[in-house]
Scaffold this active site. Structure first.
Site, PDB file in Angstrom:
ATOM      1  N   GLU A 204       0.824  -1.215   0.000  1.00 43.24           N
ATOM      2  CA  GLU A 204       0.000   0.000   0.000  1.00 43.24           C
ATOM      3  C   GLU A 204       0.855   1.261   0.000  1.00 43.24           C
ATOM      4  OE1 GLU A 204      -4.069  -1.623   2.110  1.00 43.24           O
ATOM      5  OE2 GLU A 204      -2.681  -0.504   3.346  1.00 43.24           O
TER       6      GLU A 204
ATOM      7  N   GLU B  48      -5.645  -8.235  -0.718  1.00 39.45           N
ATOM      8  CA  GLU B  48      -6.273  -8.042   0.590  1.00 39.45           C
ATOM      9  C   GLU B  48      -7.740  -7.735   0.378  1.00 39.45           C
ATOM     10  OE1 GLU B  48      -4.619  -5.335   3.464  1.00 39.45           O
ATOM     11  OE2 GLU B  48      -2.566  -5.836   2.883  1.00 39.45           O
TER      12      GLU B  48
HETATM   13  C1  BG6 Z   1      -4.412  -2.891   4.990  1.00 39.19           C
HETATM   14  C2  BG6 Z   1      -3.044  -3.253   5.478  1.00 39.19           C
HETATM   15  O1  BG6 Z   1      -4.523  -1.520   4.877  1.00 39.19           O
HETATM   16  O2  BG6 Z   1      -5.506  -3.202   5.778  1.00 39.19           O
HETATM   17  C3  BG6 Z   1      -2.993  -4.340   6.524  1.00 39.19           C
HETATM   18  O3  BG6 Z   1      -2.194  -3.586   4.412  1.00 39.19           O
HETATM   19  C4  BG6 Z   1      -4.141  -4.150   7.481  1.00 39.19           C
HETATM   20  O4  BG6 Z   1      -1.732  -4.329   7.136  1.00 39.19           O
HETATM   21  C5  BG6 Z   1      -5.437  -4.260   6.697  1.00 39.19           C
HETATM   22  O5  BG6 Z   1      -4.124  -4.999   8.571  1.00 39.19           O
HETATM   23  C6  BG6 Z   1      -6.679  -4.218   7.539  1.00 39.19           C
HETATM   24  O6  BG6 Z   1      -6.651  -3.087   8.349  1.00 39.19           O
HETATM   25  P1  BG6 Z   1      -6.850  -3.166   9.901  1.00 39.19           P
HETATM   26  O7  BG6 Z   1      -6.556  -1.815  10.373  1.00 39.19           O
HETATM   27  O8  BG6 Z   1      -8.256  -3.576  10.108  1.00 39.19           O
HETATM   28  O9  BG6 Z   1      -5.874  -4.164  10.405  1.00 39.19           O
END
Ligand code: BG6
Length: 479
Positions: A176, A377
């Site tokens: 990201e 993701e």
């Molecule tokens: C993404 C990141 O933005 O979102 C991860 O690459 C992160 O590292 C994921 O864990 C989910 O976000 P969060 O804040 O719910 O853990």
């Protein structure tokens, strides 16, 4: 039912700092994630590099994957994972980032993990830098603002490419990378918070510093791609950006223009540079209009043109709206908030759930770049609680994933070239934004809580069996 291509890479995603634990074991140094305390949706995480023993730093222990990787990987194999996205902790290999020689104990750990994955037929997908740069580089040089960071990164990137090129084919340079331009990105991504202590919501935010830091990451990424292509031509190197659709809230031309500008700056700027190899005109104008100076050196432009990526990846959790009307209700979000969309529901953390937005995003990205794509993701953070039978019945997560996977299938039918899908946080881990364990994403429940208590025991949620069927049927059985 939409069909997925043969050999589609189904799997899950993680990051070293959020699940390995063992933060100071076998020579590992402190990373930017190790100096942040825990928080929640209303309480920001605090940056406290004094490592005060009275405070709780959740990334220090993660879920202890460092010691449990064999049994955790066996569970992923049981679900039928074809790929597993993970990152290498830079600080296991170069504890301060500035050593000339790598830490052999750190390298040996990832040999064991990759061998274990391969023994189960799981293809590793490795992020070289996922929110875990050495904290010493912050202290020494304000992180990526300083060009010397490029050389330190390249020493690390070459080291891991040289070591693992036979075991890992798919690599991503920076997780990201556009997050470096969000307020919290100073802590997670650019490391531009030298001397700062306090809430992560009030980090230094000088636009020239941020854009210079991200420029240095572009150069580092391009050099990594060039090195990999020259020495190991069979490797595939991708980029990784957050993608959050910013719909216009009304059809007022001002809103439409604003939506386009936000989409350009937030979602496309970094991937335009990675994929096309040059700064787009809209950014040059934005820099000029806002008095932003990006420090570049001679030769950088040529490097960016030469070191473009082989495939594009992105995270997709939610969508947002924009409007020129400042009185409209706002909503939270994954690093970048926005205007509330009245047609969407949100998670308990205010992230608006929008499966069709994923189909839309895939089409937009494919039209723009014509490069193979991968969703690396996607997932739903929720307060999971085991039922009386001890099992987490996470039908809400199954529903979220089912709808997103269906829309991904539609995008494939639309002609998008999609390589794979790795669900975020396939095993419960520490949340990046809040530091909570309570914000759970996994197919695998981990008995670990926000005060550090818990046995660490793993158990299968209902979604575990659901995803297994999904993979077995190559996305056909989503019932
Ligand atoms: C993404 C990141 O933005 O979102 C991860 O690459 C992160 O590292 C994921 O864990 C989910 O976000 P969060 O804040 O719910 O853990």
């Amino acid at each position: 039912m939409a069909k997925f291509p043969e050999g589609f890479l189904w799997g899950g995603a993680t990051a070293a700092n959020q699940f390995e634990g063992a933060w100071d074991v076998d020579g590992k140094g402190a990373s930017v994630a190790d100096v942040v305390t825990g928080g929640d949706v209303n309480t920001p995480r605090m940056i406290d590099p004094s490592l005060d023993p009275a405070k709780y730093y959740p990334n220090h222990d993660g879920i202890d994957f460092y010691h449990t990787y064999e049994s955790d990987i066996a569970l992923m194999a049981e679900m039928g994972f074809k790929t597993f996205r993970m990152s290498i902790a830079w600080t296991r290999i170069f504890p301060t980032g500035m050593e000339e020689e790598p830490n052999e104990a750190g390298l040996a750990f990832y040999d064991r993990v990759f061998d274990c994955l391969r023994s189960h037929g799981i293809e590793p997908l490795v992020t070289i830098s996922h929110y875990e740069m050495p904290y010493a580089l912050v202290d020494e040089m304000n992180g990526w603002e300083d060009r010397r960071c490029i050389d330190h990164f390249i020493r690390y990137a070459k080291c891991v490419l040289d070591r693992y090129h036979d075991k890992v084919t798919y690599w991503l340079t920076f997780n990201e990378i556009n997050c470096g331009l969000a307020s919290g990105g100073a802590s997670t991504s650019t490391g531009t918070f030298k001397g700062y202590t306090g809430p992560r919501t009030e980090l230094p935010f000088d636009l020239s510093v941020r854009y210079t830091a991200v420029h240095n990451q572009f150069v580092a990424s391009a050099k990594t791609v060039l090195y990999a292509h020259e020495h190991y031509p069979k490797l595939k190197i991708g980029d990784m950006c957050i993608y959050v659709p910013y719909y216009y809230r009304t059809c007022a031309p001002d809103d439409i223009l604003l939506s386009q500008q936000v989409m350009q700056r937030v979602n496309y700027f970094t991937s335009d540079v990675h994929v096309r190899g040059y700064y787009p005109g809209y950014m040059k104008r934005y820099f000029a209009d806002n008095g932003i100076t990006v420090k570049m050196e001679e030769g950088d432009e040529e490097l960016l043109r030469a070191g473009t990526v082989d495939f594009c990846t992105f995270s997709y959790y939610m969508s947002n709206c924009v409007s020129c009307d400042e009185t409209l209700e706002k909503t939270g979000g994954n690093l970048f908030g926005g205007v509330k969309n009245p047609y969407l529901k949100a998670s308990d953390w205010g992230w608006q759930i929008d499966p069709k937005g994923l189909r839309w995003s895939l089409n937009e990205m494919w039209d723009r770049y014509q490069k193979p794509l991968m969703v690396v993701e996607n997932g739903m953070g929720a307060f999971d609680k085991p039922g009386d039978d001890g099992v987490v019945h996470d039908d809400y997560r199954i529903e979220y994933l089912r709808q997103h996977i269906q829309q991904m299938g539609e995008a494939v039918e639309d002609g998008v070239e999609l390589m794979g899908y790795t669900m975020w946080g396939c095993i419960d881990l520490v949340s990046a934004s809040t530091g909570e364990m309570a914000k759970r994403y996994g197919f695998i429940y981990v008995d670990k809580h926000d005060d550090g208590t818990g046995t660490g025991e793993r158990s299968r949620k209902d979604s575990f069996y659901w995803y297994k069927k999904c993979i077995e049927s190559n996305g056909q059985d989503l019932a």
